[in-house]
Scaffold this active site. Structure first.
Site, short mmCIF file in Angstrom:
data_model
loop_
_atom_site.label_atom_id
_atom_site.label_comp_id
_atom_site.label_asym_id
_atom_site.label_seq_id
_atom_site.Cartn_x
_atom_site.Cartn_y
_atom_site.Cartn_z
N LYS A 298 15.13 -18.26 60.75
CA LYS A 298 15.11 -18.04 59.30
C LYS A 298 14.77 -19.34 58.57
O LYS A 298 13.90 -19.36 57.70
CB LYS A 298 16.49 -17.52 58.88
N HIS B 48 19.66 7.86 95.84
CA HIS B 48 18.43 8.34 96.46
C HIS B 48 17.55 9.01 95.42
O HIS B 48 16.36 8.71 95.28
CB HIS B 48 18.76 9.31 97.59
N SER C 31 2.72 -8.05 104.16
CA SER C 31 3.15 -7.41 102.93
C SER C 31 4.65 -7.65 102.83
O SER C 31 5.41 -7.24 103.71
CB SER C 31 2.84 -5.92 102.98
N ARG D 263 23.56 -18.46 54.62
CA ARG D 263 22.96 -17.51 55.58
C ARG D 263 22.91 -18.13 56.98
O ARG D 263 22.46 -19.25 57.14
CB ARG D 263 21.53 -17.16 55.15
N CYS E 54 5.18 -5.32 98.35
CA CYS E 54 5.41 -3.91 98.02
C CYS E 54 6.90 -3.78 97.73
O CYS E 54 7.65 -4.72 97.85
CB CYS E 54 4.96 -3.00 99.15
N GLY F 246 22.32 -8.47 62.47
CA GLY F 246 23.66 -7.96 62.20
C GLY F 246 24.78 -8.67 62.95
O GLY F 246 25.93 -8.26 62.89
N TYR G 111 -2.06 -9.70 96.04
CA TYR G 111 -1.87 -8.47 95.27
C TYR G 111 -0.39 -8.09 95.18
O TYR G 111 0.43 -8.60 95.94
CB TYR G 111 -2.65 -7.30 95.90
N ARG H 100 9.49 -12.98 59.38
CA ARG H 100 9.53 -13.18 60.83
C ARG H 100 8.60 -12.16 61.46
O ARG H 100 8.26 -11.15 60.82
CB ARG H 100 10.95 -13.00 61.37
N MET I 1 25.70 -11.87 62.56
CA MET I 1 26.45 -12.78 61.70
C MET I 1 26.22 -12.41 60.25
O MET I 1 25.19 -11.86 59.91
CB MET I 1 26.01 -14.20 61.98
P1 ADP Z 1 20.35 -11.02 57.70
O1 ADP Z 1 19.97 -12.03 58.72
O2 ADP Z 1 21.48 -10.16 58.08
O3 ADP Z 1 19.15 -10.30 57.17
P2 ADP Z 1 20.15 -12.68 55.39
O4 ADP Z 1 20.63 -14.06 55.42
O5 ADP Z 1 18.70 -12.49 55.52
O6 ADP Z 1 20.94 -11.87 56.47
O7 ADP Z 1 20.67 -12.08 54.01
C1 ADP Z 1 21.12 -10.79 53.81
C2 ADP Z 1 20.56 -10.25 52.49
O8 ADP Z 1 20.81 -11.12 51.42
C3 ADP Z 1 19.07 -10.07 52.55
O9 ADP Z 1 18.74 -8.84 52.00
C4 ADP Z 1 18.52 -11.18 51.71
O10 ADP Z 1 17.35 -10.81 51.11
C5 ADP Z 1 19.65 -11.42 50.70
N1 ADP Z 1 19.67 -12.84 50.30
C6 ADP Z 1 19.86 -13.89 51.08
N2 ADP Z 1 19.77 -15.04 50.41
C7 ADP Z 1 19.49 -14.70 49.14
C8 ADP Z 1 19.25 -15.45 47.95
N3 ADP Z 1 19.26 -16.77 47.95
N4 ADP Z 1 19.02 -14.78 46.82
C9 ADP Z 1 19.00 -13.43 46.82
N5 ADP Z 1 19.20 -12.66 47.90
C10 ADP Z 1 19.45 -13.29 49.05
MG MG Z 2 17.56 -11.08 56.59
#
Ligand code: ADP
Ligand code: MG
Ligand code: MG
Length: 895
Positions: free
Chosen positions: A33, A475, A784, A103, A851, A112, A871, A359, A114
């Protein structure tokens, strides 16, 4: 001395304001990220300014008894100061507060795993500042309540439902049903109760100090790296704990500032079918997680998508035309820049667009193929890159029929997903019935308690197999995967009453002849015949495979013995047969009697008489196989299993066989007992049979060569039979077998007056054979590697029994992977390396192949490329996977 005392360690990297300290190549340090936020910022895209605390800081934290690096506080303060400068706001300031998100972000995306905290920096005073500043009190209080809820959950470890209940009470009291129905004053009341609940629960008030909030959140992100969810996910995806996570601190932008604000997610192409069209959802007047939380129904991004969905709510294209236009061009820039389909998060604050994440997007196999081929055609990536963009194992999803995802599924029971693909057919309970029905052109599903080698013909005739007992390596599972038949094994709820011709499951009853469907990819057993989707072997698939073929060095062959398997193999692009197991041909109904007669014979003469009955069948088998293979090499392994496998075992079976064949029941039983072995895997099998009963191998060699001569004479492409002796351990053994083979071949060729090329070789499936490869190479033109048995004999672990304890070994980290699925490159691999080296030293042009199940495993194939084998050979349905994996291995070798 730690590095940080030598040079001043850097733990913080800034981004925003049209530049960045980092870039996309720094994922290891900044997490995915953080690296991409830096990259987007440097590209001049609108990214809210912020900074990233490195993964190294997290590693340091855990290596030093959960202490932050000494310089961190100072560097974070400097990072914040820069953000304050860029935004013109001040963190913690009452009149003009800067709010941030905190974040997490590891090297690999861990969806999901963290949690993120938004709106950090709000307290009882700054919320008023935000209200004044925005001129929207309701927005300010909405943000504050969101913050308390998230922070309490993620940092203070309080349960979500505590807050939900409070909110529900207020909604009941106010008689409103949606969150947007609450006014600023309503939220202020909710917040009062939230705070009271927190201090009740924790015995101290909700933190009001912005700095305390910030460090609390940073600590929580680091802590989340070690929570159970994260640990589990890492184990599932082979992510090392030592990587650590980065923390991104970023100024907030607000999608919840009214109707000109919004938040959304987008894919630059459709991640499920690969269509080159913007795909995604957004919500007006919402923040962060709202889109995925399912509280409100999100709206489409484009007009076309909205129309296709039949939605009334306007799309982003329609509701915010101007900012949508800008968004579209940003998204195109991103895809072009990253040269891959992107998964994007964005927010619109009062008509202004902000990019929050990008990403490379996850996608289905179908989409991966289409996107790779399209992007190469668009000139965005090269063909070689396209080849590298598709996960070989994922092709499995495309090579079998599947149940239409929109079809209704009447699931009656669940077993193990033993062999992928879906199949529909009439229920049959025994293999003979399966064969008969199939001969009449009917599709059948074979339902058995469990299967044994005697069921091969039934399994082959069936479209799919269900067993009530047995695991993923039973089997049924192994054979079904090899044959490309769908299979659900170990469906414990299925109670089979073979005599009555029915099975019962969870209170329902299914009779022989009724139609059922199995989904071997999920383990589902379904009533009836849901709609199916047939595999698509043309189009993008064919294109990508042709590109793969252009770059690979390894040849790809198939393990096949039946005409159907051989045809399937060729259809999937096999360049020969790497393993034809002749014993499978012996189980056929028409021959098993003669095979048993041979086993019962008292002397060589008796055996020869019986073998003479089998010979024409064998020859016909090979004629058919050679015809299908049209001159491609065919490796034929002479008889391998211990003879008792061909005899009936139970008293009941013996009687039935005796009656059917006229063989003497008592004698059958006596012989079965005689042949019983304590340890059949290490018993009288493989070439040991050829040494004790040379007439068996002589018959087989003769059948092979007569068949080859017949083809050659008929003017068709002459086959190159490769005659393979199994389980050889000693040079002397190989010499004996070589002489036997050449003697018979010479006789046949003289009789036929032909000049046919054939080769003689051996399987390497014993450690001694690998070690003494030079001795074997003196008389073997090819090796083989039979890695199923080589793995068993190297570890001294029986594949059939490993299921009972291998799980514990994998859980405890003693085995990283099941060595029967993915080659043990250190141990078994060493033997292969050594055998290749010693074999080549003795015979420079010795042909080397593999094989066994590993021949279709991408990681094992990459190993074969490194060792320089000629092969790989795998089951027909894995041939495309092997072709792609071999291409990727060749590309990796080129660097
Ligand atoms: P995840 O990895 O679970 O997607 P994120 O860190 O991307 O977590 O953030 C979760 C949500 O919060 C995302 O929808 C993101 O767009 C929103 N978000 C994160 N940082 C900001 C920010 N600085 N301003 C507004 N929305 C944010
Ligand atoms: Mg995100
Ligand atoms: Mg073997």
């Amino acid at each position: 001395m730690p590095v940080e005392t030598l040079t001043k360690a850097r733990w913080v990297y800034a981004f925003g304001g049209g530049g960045a300290d980092g870039d996309a190549s720094m994922k290891n340090l900044l997490g995915g990220k953080g690296a991409n936020l830096a990259e987007m910022s440097a590209l001049g895209l609108p990214v809210p300014p912020g900074f990233t605390i490195t993964t190294e800081a997290c590693v340091h934290y855990y290596a030093n008894g959960k202490q932050y690096p000494t310089e961190l506080a100072e560097q974070v303060a400097a990072g914040l100061a820069k953000v304050e400068e860029l935004t013109g706001k001040t963190f913690g300031d009452v009149a003009n507060p800067l709010l941030v998100s905190v974040r997490s972000g590891a090297r690999a995306s861990m969806p999901g795993m963290m949690d993120t905290v938004l709106n950090l920096g709000l307290n009882d005073e700054t919320v008023e500042g935000l209200a004044k500043l925005s001129g929207d009190r309701r927005f300010a209080y909405d943000s504050y309540r969101r913050f308390i809820q998230m922070y309490s959950n993620v940092v203070l470890n309080l349960e979500h439902h505590m807050f939900e209940e409070i909110l529900d009470d207020h909604k009941d009291r106010l008689d409103v049903h949606v969150d947007t129905g609450l006014t600023a004053d309503d939220w202020a009341e909710v917040i009062k109760d939230y705070k009271a609940a927190v201090s009740d629960y924790l015995g101290k008030p909700f933190p009001q100090d912005a700095q305390e909030q910030l460090w609390g959140a940073v600590g929580a992100v680091f802590a989340s790296w070690m929570n159970d969810r994260a640990k589990f996910y890492r184990r599932m995806h082979d992510i090392p704990e030592s990587w650590g996570t980065a923390v991104n601190i970023q100024s907030m932008v607000f999608g919840n500032m009214g109707d000109t604000s919004a938040t959304g997610v987008a894919f630059t192409r459709n991640p499920s079918n690969g269509d080159n069209r913007l795909y995604g959802e957004f919500l007006i007047n919402a923040q962060g997680e709202d889109v995925v939380a399912g509280i409100r129904t999100p709206q489409s991004l484009t007009k076309v998508a909205r129309e296709e969905m039949g939605d009334v709510a306007p799309s982003m294209e329609e509701a915010m035309a101007e900012v949508f236009g800008q968004f579209k061009s940003v998204v195109e820039t991103l895809e072009r820049h990253y040269r891959d389909m992107q998964d994007i998060e964005f927010t619109v604050e009062q008509g202004k667009l902000y990019m929050l994440q990008t990403r490379s997007g996850k996608r289905t196999a179908k989409a991966a193929l289409k996107i790779a081929v399209d992007m190469a055609a668009e000139g965005v990536i090269s063909k070689e890159e396209a080849v590298g963009r598709v996960e070989p194992a994922s092709l499995d999803q495309l090579l079998h029929p599947t149940i239409d995802p929109t079809a209704h599924r009447d699931v009656v029971a669940k077993g193990l997903p033993a062999s992928p693909g879906a199949a529909t057919g009439k229920i049959v309970f025994d293999s003979d019935a399966a064969e008969k029905a199939a001969a009449n052109g009917e599709s059948v599903i074979l339902v058995r308690e469990e299967t044994s080698p005697e069921d091969i013909h039934g399994m082959h005739a069936a479209r799919g197999i269900i067993t009530a007992r047995g695991g993923m390596t039973s089997h049924a599972a192994v054979v079904a995967r090899g044959m490309g038949r769908a299979c659900v094994s170990g469906a414990g709820d299925v109670a089979i009453f073979e005599k009555e011709g029915l099975f019962r499951v969870r209170g329902r009853e299914f009779k022989a002849g009724e139609i059922i469907t199995i989904d071997g990819s999920t383990g589902d057993i379904l009533a009836g015949a849901p709609k199916m989707i047939e595999p698509e072997l043309t189009g993008d698939f064919a294109t990508l495979m042709s590109w793969a073929d252009q770059v690979r060095r390894l040849k790809v062959r198939a393990n096949a013995e039946t005409p159907l398997d051989a045809k399937t193999a060729r259809q999937f692009g096999a360049e020969g047969i790497g393993l034809c197991r002749t014993e499978h041909m012996f189980f056929d109904d028409t021959r098993i009697a003669a095979v048993r007669e041979m086993i019962l014979a008292d002397d060589e003469k008796g055996r020869r008489t019986a073998l003479a009955k089998i010979a024409p069948f064998q020859k016909a088998d090979f004629v058919e196989l050679f015809t299908i293979m049209e001159g491609l090499p065919v490796t034929i392994r002479l008889l391998d299993p211990p003879l008792h496998e061909f005899l009936p075992h139970t008293e009941e079976d013996v009687q039935a066989v005796a009656q059917a064949t006229g063989l003497d029941a008592a004698k059958l039983l006596r012989r079965a007992k005689e042949l019983h072995e304590t340890n059949p895997m290490l018993g009288h099998r493989g070439c040991r049979l050829g040494v004790s009963y040379p007439e068996i191998y002589e018959m087989q060699v003769r059948a092979i060569l007569e068949a080859a001569c017949e083809i050659a004479k008929s003017g068709k492409a002459a086959p190159v039979p490769e005659i393979m002796h199994p389980l050889v351990a000693k040079g002397e053994e190989m010499k004996y077998l070589r002489d036997l083979t050449d003697r018979v071949a010479k006789a046949v060729l003289e009789e036929q007056g032909g000049d046919l090329k054939y080769t003689v070789g051996t399987m390497i499936e014993l450690p001694r054979a690998a070690l003494r490869a030079a001795d074997l190479a003196a008389n073997a033109e090819f090796f083989s590697f039979g890695t199923n048995d080589l793995t068993q004999t190297t570890f001294g672990i029986s594949r059939d029994d490993a299921g009972k304890f291998l799980g514990a070994y994998i859980d405890k980290g003693i085995f990283e992977k099941d060595p029967f699925v993915s080659l043990d490159q250190d141990g078994v691999g060493d033997l292969i390396r050594l055998a290749a080296e010693r074999g080549r030293a003795a015979r420079p042009d010795v042909k080397l192949g593999i094989c066994g199940e590993h021949g279709g495993d991408p990681a094992s194939i990459s190993f074969c490329e490194k060792v320089g084998l000629d092969y790989v050979s795998c089951s027909p349905y894995r041939v495309p996977i092997a072709r792609l994996a071999a291409a990727q291995a060749a590309l990796a070798a080129k660097g």
